[in-house]
Design a protein around this motif. Structure first.
Motif: not given
Length: 354
Positions: A267-269, A215-223, A227-235, A174-175
């Motif tokens: 990701i933000a840059a 842009f919306m998809i990029y920010m969701i997929a980039g997050t 591996n950051r919340a709410p996608f932090d299943m890794v940790e 998606s990114v």
């Protein structure tokens, strides 16, 4: 096409007058590496402090307020503590891969940082396949996570590493596709050229609705990719302890921790560069005042970083099946349709120009 002398070429030209061209090239690379290591460290410490402040604000707490004025030196104290900690491990670990893993994560983030155009001149590495290179280099980091989880010989670390592999590979699609949507609009992979094309307006405006969706998809997929919340299943602390870096301590743990925040900044840059004109001011071109360009770049980037932190402290953690369903059943199909719509818009514009 190189639009202007960047910082690497400027330093190399200064050194050529004092030594041979080949020696000047090597020394210039060392100087640039040291500059970016400094940026890397300072940015990481600042982002950790910002994260803690934002978390406190969302949770109606005070946050760091003991070390330094208003707690500004708290992350510096934490860094010194981590450096002084003993490097522990397990006897069952694969020592070579266990020690190698953190460097994959930190080096991939540092290489990606070199392509970010802070201003027209402040860009260490500007190539004509810039976005492709960024996607390729950022993919290397997951190797470090997989190695760290497997080499630790810990079942919780291994589960975290496997989750990271599945999650990163899934959301990279998606990114990449959201960035490809904007490449269709610009016709270039080179970051400096993409910024130049935005002098008449940011791409998120030029690209109309498909650019906003991208842009919306990029920010969701980039997050998710960081591996950051709410996608932090890794940790997932409630299930896996610290996840893939459960067996790491001291500076090696700090590498993983720091890389997460630098990847968030990257990701933000990239979003700032591709969608919001990088260092270009919304009120006009900032070429005459270089430091103003850096300021605009950092303001836009930090606003997007704040958005990612907002995600973390607002939404609950997803389950693994929900995480993969979001990507494969929703984001990916929407992305594919969005690319077709953007291609149609670009085709219509070409017909009008002809």
């Amino acid at each position: 096409m190189q639009i202007s002398l960047n910082i690497t070429e400027t330093i190399q030209e200064c050194l050529v007058s004092m030594m041979s061209e080949s020696a000047a090239g090597y020394i210039a690379m060392v100087i640039i590496a040291l500059i970016y290591l400094g940026i890397f460290s300072v940015a990481g410490l600042f982002l950790v402090l910002l994260e803690r402040r934002v978390a406190a604000w969302f949770q109606l707490r005070i946050g760091p307020n003991r070390v330094g004025f208003q707690g500004l030196l708290q992350t510096m104290a934490d860094a010194l503590k981590l450096v002084s900690k003993e490097l522990t491990g397990t006897d069952r670990a694969d020592k070579f891969l266990y020690n190698l893993a953190p460097y994959f994560v930190i080096i991939s983030a540092l290489m990606a940082l070199g392509l970010i155009p802070f201003t027209k001149e402040f860009q260490a590495f500007d190539i004509n396949i810039g976005i492709f290179f960024l996607i390729a280099v950022s993919s290397i980091g997951v190797i470090g996570i997989l190695l760290g989880g497997w080499a630790s010989n810990n079942k919780f670390a291994l589960i975290g590493a496997m989750r990271s592999g599945v999650q990163t590979i899934s959301y990279e699609l998606s990114v990449g596709l959201s960035l490809l949507t904007m490449i269709l609009l610009t016709g270039s992979l080179q970051l400096s050229e993409i910024v130049e094309l935005q002098k008449s307006g940011w791409l998120i405006v030029q690209g109309h609705i498909p650019a906003i969706i991208a842009f919306m998809i990029y920010m969701i997929a980039g997050t998710a990719e960081t591996n950051r919340a709410p996608f932090d299943m890794v940790e997932a602390e409630s299930e896996l302890g610290a996840g893939f870096h459960t067996e790491y301590s001291g500076m090696k743990f700090a590498y993983f921790f720091l890389a997460e925040f630098i990847n968030m900044f990257l990701i933000a840059a990239i979003a700032t560069t591709v969608f919001f004109g990088a260092w270009l001011s919304p009120f006009g071109i900032t070429e005459s005042i270089p430091w103003l360009g850096v300021l605009w770049f950092l303001v836009k980037t930090l606003l997007l970083v704040f958005l990612m932190m907002w995600f973390r402290w607002t939404f609950p953690r997803l389950r693994v099946d929900q995480l993969l369903t979001l990507e494969w059943k929703y984001l990916l199909p929407i992305n594919l349709v969005n690319i077709v719509v953007m291609a149609f818009i670009v085709w219509q514009n070409l017909i009008i120009l002809i």
